[in-house]
Design an enzyme around this catalytic site. Structure first.
Site, PDB file in Angstrom:
ATOM      1  N   ILE A 156       0.815  -0.769  -0.007  1.00 44.73           N
ATOM      2  CA  ILE A 156       0.054   0.259  -0.017  1.00 44.73           C
ATOM      3  C   ILE A 156       0.615   1.749   0.051  1.00 44.73           C
ATOM      4  O   ILE A 156       0.683   2.125  -0.692  1.00 44.73           O
ATOM      5  CB  ILE A 156      -1.095  -0.089   1.143  1.00 44.73           C
ATOM      6  CG1 ILE A 156      -2.017  -1.162   1.193  1.00 44.73           C
ATOM      7  CG2 ILE A 156      -1.874   1.239   1.255  1.00 44.73           C
ATOM      8  CD1 ILE A 156      -2.412  -0.972   2.587  1.00 44.73           C
ATOM      9  N   ASP A 175      11.073   2.335   6.335  1.00 43.88           N
ATOM     10  CA  ASP A 175      10.540   0.903   6.101  1.00 43.88           C
ATOM     11  C   ASP A 175      11.992   0.367   6.987  1.00 43.88           C
ATOM     12  O   ASP A 175      12.708   0.941   7.256  1.00 43.88           O
ATOM     13  CB  ASP A 175      10.483   0.438   5.066  1.00 43.88           C
ATOM     14  CG  ASP A 175       9.117  -1.299   5.515  1.00 43.88           C
ATOM     15  OD1 ASP A 175      10.261  -1.692   5.986  1.00 43.88           O
ATOM     16  OD2 ASP A 175       8.845  -1.013   4.648  1.00 43.88           O
ATOM     17  N   PRO A 207       1.807  -3.045   9.847  1.00 45.92           N
ATOM     18  CA  PRO A 207       0.845  -3.302  10.638  1.00 45.92           C
ATOM     19  C   PRO A 207       0.408  -3.805  11.792  1.00 45.92           C
ATOM     20  O   PRO A 207       1.945  -2.623  12.033  1.00 45.92           O
ATOM     21  CB  PRO A 207       1.787  -5.116  10.202  1.00 45.92           C
ATOM     22  CG  PRO A 207       2.365  -5.047   8.881  1.00 45.92           C
ATOM     23  CD  PRO A 207       3.036  -3.403   9.012  1.00 45.92           C
ATOM     24  N   CYS A 233      -4.246   5.227   7.698  1.00 38.99           N
ATOM     25  CA  CYS A 233      -5.317   3.463   6.973  1.00 38.99           C
ATOM     26  C   CYS A 233      -5.271   2.212   7.346  1.00 38.99           C
ATOM     27  O   CYS A 233      -5.144   1.553   6.302  1.00 38.99           O
ATOM     28  CB  CYS A 233      -5.969   4.222   5.802  1.00 38.99           C
ATOM     29  SG  CYS A 233      -6.401   5.371   5.264  1.00 38.99           S
ATOM     30  N   ARG A 235      -3.916   0.923  10.783  1.00 42.62           N
ATOM     31  CA  ARG A 235      -5.078  -0.271  12.448  1.00 42.62           C
ATOM     32  C   ARG A 235      -4.656   1.093  12.837  1.00 42.62           C
ATOM     33  O   ARG A 235      -4.011   2.396  13.523  1.00 42.62           O
ATOM     34  CB  ARG A 235      -4.010  -0.961  12.546  1.00 42.62           C
ATOM     35  CG  ARG A 235      -3.752  -2.324  11.800  1.00 42.62           C
ATOM     36  CD  ARG A 235      -5.708  -2.694  12.322  1.00 42.62           C
ATOM     37  NE  ARG A 235      -5.680  -3.575  11.452  1.00 42.62           N
ATOM     38  CZ  ARG A 235      -6.165  -4.335  10.126  1.00 42.62           C
ATOM     39  NH1 ARG A 235      -6.675  -3.225   9.351  1.00 42.62           N
ATOM     40  NH2 ARG A 235      -6.269  -5.463   9.507  1.00 42.62           N
ATOM     41  N   ASP A 259      -9.414   6.449   8.814  1.00 44.82           N
ATOM     42  CA  ASP A 259     -10.432   5.205   8.255  1.00 44.82           C
ATOM     43  C   ASP A 259     -10.444   4.049   9.320  1.00 44.82           C
ATOM     44  O   ASP A 259     -11.456   3.484   8.952  1.00 44.82           O
ATOM     45  CB  ASP A 259      -9.653   4.745   7.205  1.00 44.82           C
ATOM     46  CG  ASP A 259     -10.287   3.329   6.794  1.00 44.82           C
ATOM     47  OD1 ASP A 259     -11.667   4.374   6.410  1.00 44.82           O
ATOM     48  OD2 ASP A 259      -9.576   2.429   6.456  1.00 44.82           O
ATOM     49  N   GLU A 264     -12.886   1.158  17.472  1.00 43.37           N
ATOM     50  CA  GLU A 264     -13.156   1.647  16.501  1.00 43.37           C
ATOM     51  C   GLU A 264     -14.843   0.176  16.917  1.00 43.37           C
ATOM     52  O   GLU A 264     -16.191   0.694  15.458  1.00 43.37           O
ATOM     53  CB  GLU A 264     -12.558   1.734  15.011  1.00 43.37           C
ATOM     54  CG  GLU A 264     -11.627  -0.100  14.670  1.00 43.37           C
ATOM     55  CD  GLU A 264     -11.352   0.143  13.113  1.00 43.37           C
ATOM     56  OE1 GLU A 264     -11.078   0.596  12.672  1.00 43.37           O
ATOM     57  OE2 GLU A 264     -11.151  -1.293  12.670  1.00 43.37           O
ATOM     58  N   HIS A 297     -12.984   2.472   8.665  1.00 47.82           N
ATOM     59  CA  HIS A 297     -12.653   1.465   7.898  1.00 47.82           C
ATOM     60  C   HIS A 297     -12.975   0.790   6.484  1.00 47.82           C
ATOM     61  O   HIS A 297     -13.408  -0.403   6.670  1.00 47.82           O
ATOM     62  CB  HIS A 297     -12.244   0.215   8.821  1.00 47.82           C
ATOM     63  CG  HIS A 297     -11.672  -0.846   8.476  1.00 47.82           C
ATOM     64  ND1 HIS A 297     -10.786  -0.336   9.835  1.00 47.82           N
ATOM     65  CD2 HIS A 297     -10.698  -1.370   7.833  1.00 47.82           C
ATOM     66  CE1 HIS A 297      -9.838  -2.185   9.492  1.00 47.82           C
ATOM     67  NE2 HIS A 297      -9.884  -1.804   8.385  1.00 47.82           N
TER      68      HIS A 297
END
Ligand code: NAD
Ligand code: COI
Length: 334
Positions: A156, A175, A207, A233, A235, A259, A264, A297
């Site tokens: 993504i 990263d 993640p 967008c 978690r 998101d 949530e 979400h």
């Protein structure tokens, strides 16, 4: 062979029907309920289960499946943070996910959230509700003037980078593993601190692990630029909501596009009729702000994504049952 599926929605049924037509050797049964200790019993007689939910997969539910002789689970989504790997390993389960169903779905949603914040669309919408056709004070900012910090350059994050570059934004990335293409472009910074320091907008595409829960906390926000925008967008638990609210109150954070939210599951998927009725105090606080955009979400929710989620998950479950090693197998021992 029989597969039992949980959490099947109406919008998934046409793709599921097609999959069944293409796989006449497999009997499929399903429920719209999620997989819990109670609903697990419904899978009796099946060889594997396919499932999708954002709530936790409990040990009790897995134990019921195990008693029914079912140890093969295929989720229809990317993230498997709602499983406890120890439970899966103790009980001898195999798990597959759908690592790539449509990164574009989530990436486009991400960049749209950014654009809506930059061009102050919620404020214009509110003005328009009052028949207000004026400009001031809702002056916007352009992508090409922004440095966007992309945390996570997986499937993504990389599409997000590509779209942003199309808009002329400057991208910096972080990263733990470096992607060759992003490396070649010289986009990586060496630390999150450096990314926070340089970015006008920060977007999360990693993640969720125990180790990065609340990675966006008071200390991280302290290191960011004044007037930063934060997009999530990935978690909800990656962000400490108290710290986010504090940052929004002080003006350190100019706005957020969310998101996903911590807790949530207490609010998403239900109709609250008005913001005042949202039961979670922190989520209500965020939802009341014009500079915070919340979506339920739904970044993944496109026709292409749904079709691919069904196909890959059912294919994977079938392969597991046949004793093959699907490419989508999750390494739960890692
Ligand atoms: P991916 O596995 O392709 O990429 C994740 C990247 O994060 C990898 O490059 C990995 O090296 C990196 N990473 C892992 N831990 C890190 C850390 N601590 N710091 C920095 N980088 C780290 O995953 P993806 O397909 O890009 O998805 C990313 C996340 O997006 C998923 O895990 C999921 O939680 C979320 N997601 C959300 C939606 C939605 O609808 N909102 C849909 C799909 C996925
Ligand atoms: C994922 O694929 O990981 C998502 O977040 C999508 C959601 C339907 C669970």
């Amino acid at each position: 062979m029989k597969i039992f599926a949980y959490g099947i929605r109406e919008d998934e049924e046409p793709s599921l029907k097609k999959w069944e037509e293409n796989n006449p050797d497999v009997e499929v049964e399903y429920t719209k309920n999620t997989l819990t200790a109670d609903s697990a019993r419904l899978a009796e007689g099946a060889d594997g289960v396919v499932t999708l939910q954002t709530s936790a997969y409990t040990r009790e539910a897995l134990e019921v499946l195990k008693k029914l002789g079912i140890t093969k689970i295929s989720i229809r989504n990317v993230g498997f943070d709602n499983f406890n790997f120890k439970d899966l390993n103790d009980l001898g389960f195999s798990l597959t996910n759908v690592p790539v169903y449509s990164p574009n779905a989530i990436a486009e949603h991400t960049v749209i959230l950014m654009g809506r914040l930059l061009r102050r669309v919620p404020e214009f919408d509110q003005k328009m509700d009052n028949g207000d056709f004026t400009w001031s004070p809702t002056i916007g900012k352009e992508y090409r003037e922004q440095t966007v910090g992309v945390v996570g350059t997986g499937h993504i994050g990389r599409v997000v980078i590509k779209i942003l570059q199309g808009f002329g934004a400057k991208v910096v990335a972080y990263d733990v593993y470096h992607n060759q293409d992003i490396e070649k472009q010289g986009l990586y910074v060496d630390s999150l601190e450096e990314l926070y320091k340089q970015s006008d907008i920060i977007t999360l595409h990693v993640p969720l692990f125990d180790s990065n829960k609340h990675m966006i906390n008071d200390q991280a926000i302290e290191q960011m630029k004044d007037g930063v925008y934060i997009i999530n967008c990935a978690r909800g638990e990656l962000i400490d909501t108290n710290a986010l609210i504090k940052g929004l109150d002080s003006g350190k954070i100019a706005g957020a596009g969310l998101d996903v939210l911590d807790n949530e599951n207490s609010v998403f998927g239900k109709v609250w009729s008005s913001v005042e009725n949202i039961p979670d105090e922190k989520i209500r606080n965020l939802a009341e702000r014009i500079n915070v955009i919340i979506t339920p979400h739904s970044a993944f929710y496109t026709e292409t994504a749904i079709h691919n989620m069904i196909n890959t998950a059912f294919d994977s479950n079938k392969e597991l049952i046949e004793g093959q090693q699907p490419s989508t197998l999750v390494d739960t021992k890692a």
